[in-house]
Write a protein that holds these residues in place. Structure first.
Motif, PDB file in Angstrom:
ATOM      1  N   GLY A  39       0.812  -1.210   0.000  1.00 15.42           N
ATOM      2  CA  GLY A  39       0.000   0.000   0.000  1.00 15.42           C
ATOM      3  C   GLY A  39       0.846   1.260   0.000  1.00 15.42           C
ATOM      4  N   PHE A  40       1.979   1.235   0.712  1.00 20.24           N
ATOM      5  CA  PHE A  40       2.841   2.419   0.741  1.00 20.24           C
ATOM      6  C   PHE A  40       3.421   2.700  -0.637  1.00 20.24           C
ATOM      7  N   LEU A  41       3.925   1.675  -1.313  1.00 21.87           N
ATOM      8  CA  LEU A  41       4.556   1.911  -2.603  1.00 21.87           C
ATOM      9  C   LEU A  41       3.549   2.425  -3.626  1.00 21.87           C
ATOM     10  N   SER A  42       2.397   1.761  -3.712  1.00 18.94           N
ATOM     11  CA  SER A  42       1.429   2.126  -4.748  1.00 18.94           C
ATOM     12  C   SER A  42       0.692   3.418  -4.434  1.00 18.94           C
ATOM     13  N   GLY A  43       0.540   3.755  -3.156  1.00 19.44           N
ATOM     14  CA  GLY A  43      -0.217   4.944  -2.789  1.00 19.44           C
ATOM     15  C   GLY A  43       0.629   6.135  -2.403  1.00 19.44           C
ATOM     16  N   ASP A  44       1.603   5.930  -1.524  1.00 22.55           N
ATOM     17  CA  ASP A  44       2.358   7.047  -0.957  1.00 22.55           C
ATOM     18  C   ASP A  44       3.630   7.373  -1.744  1.00 22.55           C
ATOM     19  N   TYR A  45       4.400   6.355  -2.121  1.00 24.84           N
ATOM     20  CA  TYR A  45       5.629   6.625  -2.867  1.00 24.84           C
ATOM     21  C   TYR A  45       5.317   7.269  -4.219  1.00 24.84           C
ATOM     22  N   THR A  46       4.329   6.736  -4.890  1.00 23.11           N
ATOM     23  CA  THR A  46       3.993   7.282  -6.210  1.00 23.11           C
ATOM     24  C   THR A  46       3.502   8.717  -6.126  1.00 23.11           C
ATOM     25  N   LYS A  47       2.803   9.053  -5.051  1.00 20.42           N
ATOM     26  CA  LYS A  47       2.250  10.408  -4.930  1.00 20.42           C
ATOM     27  C   LYS A  47       3.266  11.403  -4.379  1.00 20.42           C
ATOM     28  N   ALA A  48       3.893  11.066  -3.236  1.00 16.95           N
ATOM     29  CA  ALA A  48       4.750  12.029  -2.540  1.00 16.95           C
ATOM     30  C   ALA A  48       6.144  12.147  -3.147  1.00 16.95           C
ATOM     31  N   TYR A  49       6.571  11.152  -3.872  1.00 11.11           N
ATOM     32  CA  TYR A  49       7.898  11.195  -4.477  1.00 11.11           C
ATOM     33  C   TYR A  49       7.817  11.359  -5.994  1.00 11.11           C
ATOM     34  N   VAL A  50       7.157  10.406  -6.679  1.00 15.34           N
ATOM     35  CA  VAL A  50       7.166  10.400  -8.142  1.00 15.34           C
ATOM     36  C   VAL A  50       6.305  11.516  -8.712  1.00 15.34           C
TER      37      VAL A  50
ATOM     38  N   GLU B 181      -3.522  -9.570   5.587  1.00 14.42           N
ATOM     39  CA  GLU B 181      -2.917  -8.743   4.549  1.00 14.42           C
ATOM     40  C   GLU B 181      -3.887  -7.635   4.124  1.00 14.42           C
ATOM     41  N   SER B 182      -5.164  -7.969   4.025  1.00 15.24           N
ATOM     42  CA  SER B 182      -6.170  -6.966   3.670  1.00 15.24           C
ATOM     43  C   SER B 182      -6.266  -5.889   4.738  1.00 15.24           C
ATOM     44  N   LEU B 183      -6.128  -6.291   5.996  1.00 17.83           N
ATOM     45  CA  LEU B 183      -6.127  -5.299   7.075  1.00 17.83           C
ATOM     46  C   LEU B 183      -4.967  -4.327   6.894  1.00 17.83           C
ATOM     47  N   GLY B 184      -3.821  -4.842   6.438  1.00 22.89           N
ATOM     48  CA  GLY B 184      -2.692  -3.968   6.153  1.00 22.89           C
ATOM     49  C   GLY B 184      -3.024  -2.957   5.075  1.00 22.89           C
ATOM     50  N   PHE B 185      -3.723  -3.397   4.014  1.00 21.39           N
ATOM     51  CA  PHE B 185      -4.146  -2.479   2.960  1.00 21.39           C
ATOM     52  C   PHE B 185      -5.132  -1.435   3.509  1.00 21.39           C
ATOM     53  N   VAL B 186      -6.092  -1.869   4.306  1.00 23.17           N
ATOM     54  CA  VAL B 186      -7.082  -0.950   4.870  1.00 23.17           C
ATOM     55  C   VAL B 186      -6.401   0.117   5.725  1.00 23.17           C
ATOM     56  N   ILE B 187      -5.437  -0.311   6.532  1.00 20.41           N
ATOM     57  CA  ILE B 187      -4.702   0.645   7.370  1.00 20.41           C
ATOM     58  C   ILE B 187      -3.933   1.630   6.491  1.00 20.41           C
TER      59      ILE B 187
ATOM     60  N   PHE C  91      -4.508   2.551   3.361  1.00 17.87           N
ATOM     61  CA  PHE C  91      -5.420   3.492   2.711  1.00 17.87           C
ATOM     62  C   PHE C  91      -6.093   4.399   3.728  1.00 17.87           C
ATOM     63  N   GLY C  92      -6.351   3.867   4.922  1.00 20.48           N
ATOM     64  CA  GLY C  92      -7.068   4.631   5.940  1.00 20.48           C
ATOM     65  C   GLY C  92      -6.315   5.855   6.406  1.00 20.48           C
ATOM     66  N   TYR C  93      -5.004   5.715   6.640  1.00 20.07           N
ATOM     67  CA  TYR C  93      -4.257   6.878   7.105  1.00 20.07           C
ATOM     68  C   TYR C  93      -3.502   7.577   5.970  1.00 20.07           C
ATOM     69  N   SER C  94      -3.827   7.219   4.730  1.00 18.57           N
ATOM     70  CA  SER C  94      -3.108   7.770   3.576  1.00 18.57           C
ATOM     71  C   SER C  94      -3.139   9.288   3.540  1.00 18.57           C
ATOM     72  N   THR C  95      -4.306   9.887   3.823  1.00 23.31           N
ATOM     73  CA  THR C  95      -4.439  11.342   3.749  1.00 23.31           C
ATOM     74  C   THR C  95      -4.366  12.009   5.118  1.00 23.31           C
TER      75      THR C  95
END
Length: 456
Positions: free
Chosen positions: A271-282, A390-396, A398-402
């Motif tokens: 979730g970090f790579l696909s959501g946060d790295y792509t947005k905050a870095y790339v 693993e899904s709980l990891g994704f939910v977490i 995405f949940g604190y993404s913003t």
């Protein structure tokens, strides 16, 4: 071609077609449906539904339908999600996200169960180590499956590039670990694609999903486990609630509880790579048009390393591979905390996803194989737990993404990685202590795997 390998290839290419569509759509949700955060909300609902599905559906469907038809039926749920994107609204996208989440857990549990049974079956006939064959099968699967990220991103890039207008980035002070929590997508992306291009892309994705279902239905052999073979001998059919509780009753196994942090971490790091790295870095430093290329780099390395580590695990052992993944991920996390991204450092933007792909290949192949080996007689419940956590990891993620800055997320990720490795070490210690002089889970690898749910 050996029959079991043929079935492994069919499942692998079926998942490739299916997740070429789903992976591409998931990466585009926040961009295509940004109004009122519909895209992010759909992903949150999707993974929440996946958690609920993991609690009870996999054992029921696998028992009643078998692995083949569970896979085929679950794939149809993914097609429904593609259809929901044609006229995206709260009344179409949210319900289809729920449908996809419901089908997700049975799909992955059936796949893992099928590959493990096939591996043990071939090992028994060939007189080989079941653990090694299982790892090889998972390696072949993830080699083919992980390449879906390449094709999904490539298709969307080719379609949307017909109308893209790049925007130059002059200010990168808010990029990286200490991001300003602003909507960088709106200032560094491309023009919103026309409806005609969106429909073309969705049509391609939907057709890819339909082909996946047809491939499974037409060519995949139904596989029988000891549970299916002894079904007629069972005098009392298990109740719905006993099957419902199978996933949680599996938590009585101390090894499963110890593996929960590692499984959650698998979702967090993806979730970090696909959501946060792509947005905050790339996206922040280079622009949104580079996101697809960066994710292609991740997927390519991930795919190749999945096959490589599946092969060499029989020589190196899983403990060494887990250590390599942990060191690689920890190094990347620390570097991301310190690095100030800039557009002139183009190569660095690709080095991080490449290293992340290497470590993720180990997390995926070895953790899946570990579950199959440790819980050889309780596979459906074990793999349902895998998808649950693993899904709980994704939910977490995405949940604190913003809600949180990137550096806080990186510290959380690093802390979870350390905890995961400590708990995993406890599992290995427990296995070595319980079977001294014998590699873990080798004694009973050829025993039929699926008979636990008939007695739970």
């Amino acid at each position: 071609m050996e029959r079991n390998l043929k079935n492994v290839l069919i499942i692998s290419f079926g998942f490739l077609l299916l997740f070429t569509a789903y992976g591409g759509l998931q990466n585009l949700q926040s961009s295509l449906h940004s109004e009122e955060s519909l895209g992010v909300a759909s992903l949150s609902v999707l993974y929440a539904a996946l958690i609920l599905s993991s609690m009870f559906l996999p054992p029921i469907l696998i028992e009643k339908l078998g692995c083949k038809w569970t896979i085929a039926g679950s794939m149809c749920c993914y097609i429904a999600f593609s259809l929901g994107n044609f006229h995206a609204s709260w009344y179409t996208l949210i319900p289809t996200s729920v449908i996809l989440g419901i089908g997700g857990a049975p799909l992955w549990s059936a796949k893992c169960t099928y590959l493990t049974i096939a591996g043990n079956s071939y090992a028994e006939k060939a007189g080989k180590n079941g653990k090694d064959i299982i790892n090889q099968y998972f390696g072949v699967f993830f080699l083919i499956f992980q390449s879906s990220g390449i094709w999904g991103n490539l298709i969307s890039s080719l379609v949307f590039s017909q109308a893209s207008t790049k925007v130059e980035i002059s200010e990168v002070a808010c990029c990286g670990a200490h991001d300003c929590m602003t909507n960088t997508t709106n200032t560094t992306g491309s023009a919103e694609p026309s409806n005609s291009l969106i429909y073309i892309l969705l049509g391609i994705y939907t057709a890819s999903g339909v082909l996946a279902v047809l491939l499974i239905v037409a060519f995949l052999d139904q596989i029988k486990s000891d549970q299916a073979e002894t079904e007629k001998e069972i005098l009392e059919t298990p109740s719905f609630w006993s099957t419902f509780l199978a996933t949680f009753q599996h938590l009585k196994d101390k090894r499963q509880c110890l593996l929960i942090p590692l499984t959650i971490y698998s979702g967090l790091e993806q979730g970090f790579l696909s959501g946060d790295y792509t947005k905050a870095y790339v996206t922040c430093a280079l622009g949104i048009h580079y996101v697809g290329y960066v994710m292609i780099c991740f997927s390519a390395v991930n795919s190749l390393c999945s096959l490589l580590f599946g092969k060499i695990s029989q020589f190196s052992g899983r403990k060494l591979l887990f250590a390599l993944a942990a060191v690689t991920n920890a190094t990347c996390i620390i570097a991301l905390l310190l690095w100030k991204p800039h557009a002139k450092q183009l190569a660095v933007f690709f080095i991080f996803p490449a290293l992340w792909g290497l470590s993720d290949a180990i997390w995926q192949t070895q953790t899946n194989g570990l579950y199959g080996i440790l819980f050889e007689k309780h596979k459906e419940a074990a793999f349902a737990n895998y998808r649950l956590w693993e899904s709980l990891g994704f939910v977490i993620a995405f949940g604190y993404s913003t809600k949180l800055q990137i550096y806080i997320k990186l510290y959380i990720l690093l802390s979870m990685l350390v905890l995961s490795m400590v708990m995993y070490g406890a599992v290995e210690y427990h296995e070595a202590k319980s079977s001294p002089g014998t590699p873990p889970a080798m004694k009973k690898e050829d025993v039929g795997p699926l008979n636990q749910d008939t007695h739970v």
